[in-house]
Design a protein around this motif. Structure first.
Motif, mmCIF file in Angstrom:
data_model
loop_
_atom_site.group_PDB
_atom_site.id
_atom_site.type_symbol
_atom_site.label_atom_id
_atom_site.label_comp_id
_atom_site.label_asym_id
_atom_site.label_seq_id
_atom_site.Cartn_x
_atom_site.Cartn_y
_atom_site.Cartn_z
ATOM 1 N N MET A 1 0.809 -1.334 0.004
ATOM 2 C CA MET A 1 0.173 -0.239 -0.011
ATOM 3 C C MET A 1 0.800 1.255 -0.041
ATOM 4 O O MET A 1 1.598 1.341 0.858
ATOM 5 N N ALA A 2 0.398 2.155 -0.800
ATOM 6 C CA ALA A 2 1.100 3.349 -0.770
ATOM 7 C C ALA A 2 0.739 4.347 0.262
ATOM 8 O O ALA A 2 -0.413 4.415 0.584
ATOM 9 N N ALA A 3 1.879 4.864 0.819
ATOM 10 C CA ALA A 3 1.390 5.857 1.937
ATOM 11 C C ALA A 3 0.640 7.117 1.185
ATOM 12 O O ALA A 3 1.237 7.634 0.368
ATOM 13 N N THR A 4 -0.460 7.679 2.123
ATOM 14 C CA THR A 4 -0.900 8.770 1.392
ATOM 15 C C THR A 4 -0.359 10.153 2.172
ATOM 16 O O THR A 4 -0.593 9.982 3.292
ATOM 17 N N GLN A 5 -0.385 11.117 1.202
ATOM 18 C CA GLN A 5 0.345 12.127 2.161
ATOM 19 C C GLN A 5 -0.926 13.301 2.024
ATOM 20 O O GLN A 5 -1.453 13.505 1.030
ATOM 21 N N LYS A 6 -0.901 13.697 3.371
ATOM 22 C CA LYS A 6 -2.135 14.824 3.658
ATOM 23 C C LYS A 6 -1.286 16.156 3.614
ATOM 24 O O LYS A 6 -0.247 16.127 4.084
ATOM 25 N N LYS A 7 -1.983 16.831 2.908
ATOM 26 C CA LYS A 7 -1.257 18.557 2.821
ATOM 27 C C LYS A 7 -2.157 19.137 3.840
ATOM 28 O O LYS A 7 -3.343 19.284 4.104
ATOM 29 N N ILE A 8 -1.473 20.119 4.330
ATOM 30 C CA ILE A 8 -1.980 21.143 5.178
ATOM 31 C C ILE A 8 -2.294 22.269 4.484
ATOM 32 O O ILE A 8 -1.329 22.946 3.867
ATOM 33 N N ARG A 9 -3.474 23.100 4.687
ATOM 34 C CA ARG A 9 -3.416 24.228 4.164
ATOM 35 C C ARG A 9 -3.821 25.383 5.487
ATOM 36 O O ARG A 9 -4.880 25.063 6.114
ATOM 37 N N TRP A 10 -2.957 26.293 5.476
ATOM 38 C CA TRP A 10 -3.277 27.056 6.589
ATOM 39 C C TRP A 10 -4.437 27.990 6.193
ATOM 40 O O TRP A 10 -4.358 28.338 5.036
ATOM 41 N N ILE A 11 -5.119 28.221 7.086
ATOM 42 C CA ILE A 11 -6.147 29.230 6.796
ATOM 43 C C ILE A 11 -5.761 30.824 7.038
ATOM 44 O O ILE A 11 -4.898 31.090 7.436
ATOM 45 N N THR A 12 -6.541 31.447 6.092
ATOM 46 C CA THR A 12 -6.027 32.834 6.024
ATOM 47 C C THR A 12 -6.576 33.567 7.105
ATOM 48 O O THR A 12 -7.487 33.343 7.774
ATOM 49 N N ASP A 13 -6.100 34.876 7.368
ATOM 50 C CA ASP A 13 -6.636 35.786 8.308
ATOM 51 C C ASP A 13 -7.894 36.085 8.213
ATOM 52 O O ASP A 13 -8.722 36.208 9.335
ATOM 53 N N SER A 14 -8.436 36.160 6.982
ATOM 54 C CA SER A 14 -9.927 36.529 6.739
ATOM 55 C C SER A 14 -10.757 35.396 7.110
ATOM 56 O O SER A 14 -11.998 35.569 7.485
ATOM 57 N N GLU A 15 -10.370 34.131 6.705
ATOM 58 C CA GLU A 15 -10.973 32.849 7.213
ATOM 59 C C GLU A 15 -11.288 32.870 8.595
ATOM 60 O O GLU A 15 -12.149 32.514 9.147
ATOM 61 N N MET A 16 -10.347 33.016 9.434
ATOM 62 C CA MET A 16 -10.087 33.028 10.820
ATOM 63 C C MET A 16 -10.960 34.047 11.288
ATOM 64 O O MET A 16 -11.572 33.702 12.335
ATOM 65 N N SER A 17 -11.077 35.219 10.597
ATOM 66 C CA SER A 17 -11.835 36.318 11.606
ATOM 67 C C SER A 17 -13.362 36.054 11.008
ATOM 68 O O SER A 17 -14.128 36.099 11.985
ATOM 69 N N SER A 18 -13.559 35.326 10.081
ATOM 70 C CA SER A 18 -14.987 34.679 9.701
ATOM 71 C C SER A 18 -15.365 33.748 10.776
ATOM 72 O O SER A 18 -16.635 33.662 11.268
ATOM 73 N N ILE A 19 -14.399 32.801 10.880
ATOM 74 C CA ILE A 19 -14.748 31.776 11.921
ATOM 75 C C ILE A 19 -15.153 32.304 13.313
ATOM 76 O O ILE A 19 -15.978 32.006 14.087
ATOM 77 N N VAL A 20 -14.079 33.144 13.904
ATOM 78 C CA VAL A 20 -14.148 33.978 15.156
ATOM 79 C C VAL A 20 -15.667 34.761 15.257
ATOM 80 O O VAL A 20 -16.282 34.706 16.187
ATOM 81 N N ASN A 21 -15.891 35.435 14.053
ATOM 82 C CA ASN A 21 -17.130 36.254 14.006
ATOM 83 C C ASN A 21 -18.335 35.296 14.202
ATOM 84 O O ASN A 21 -19.313 35.748 14.866
ATOM 85 N N GLU A 22 -18.497 34.236 13.430
ATOM 86 C CA GLU A 22 -19.609 33.311 13.258
ATOM 87 C C GLU A 22 -20.006 32.667 14.742
ATOM 88 O O GLU A 22 -20.876 32.618 15.470
ATOM 89 N N ARG A 23 -18.568 32.296 15.502
ATOM 90 C CA ARG A 23 -18.704 31.791 17.021
ATOM 91 C C ARG A 23 -19.030 32.477 17.643
ATOM 92 O O ARG A 23 -19.858 32.669 18.624
ATOM 93 N N ALA A 24 -18.804 34.051 17.886
ATOM 94 C CA ALA A 24 -18.945 35.091 18.838
ATOM 95 C C ALA A 24 -20.600 35.484 18.525
ATOM 96 O O ALA A 24 -21.026 35.702 19.562
ATOM 97 N N ARG A 25 -21.070 35.398 17.363
ATOM 98 C CA ARG A 25 -22.397 35.610 17.207
ATOM 99 C C ARG A 25 -23.313 34.597 17.662
ATOM 100 O O ARG A 25 -24.339 34.802 18.093
#
Length: 76
Positions: free
Chosen positions: A1-25
């Motif tokens: 079986m071939a090992a599957t590589q998972k890629k990490i994608r860092w979220i942007t400041d804008s995406e993080m701001s949206s997440i925090v905003n939704e949670r705060a609301r």
């Protein structure tokens, strides 16, 4: 079986701001910016998680002015 590589994608400041905003609301019915301003001024210092379910998760998501900002990361 071939090992599957998972890629990490860092979220942007804008995406993080949206997440925090939704949670705060959803938790406090205020904007993310208002939550961060209130928290940094100490308004929530004595708030108990039993009094406000979801506040711990929100506090962990939101950036703090008391914590050094991480170095800039690029999505690859």
């Amino acid at each position: 079986m071939a090992a599957t590589q998972k890629k990490i994608r860092w979220i942007t400041d804008s995406e993080m701001s949206s997440i925090v905003n939704e949670r705060a609301r959803s938790v406090l019915n205020i904007s993310g910016k208002t939550f961060i301003r209130n928290r940094n001024s100490g308004k929530y210092a004595k708030l108990d998680a039993d009094q406000c379910p979801g506040i711990i998760e929100l506090a962990l998501l939101a950036p703090s002015s008391k914590i050094a900002k991480p170095s800039a990361r690029k999505n690859r």
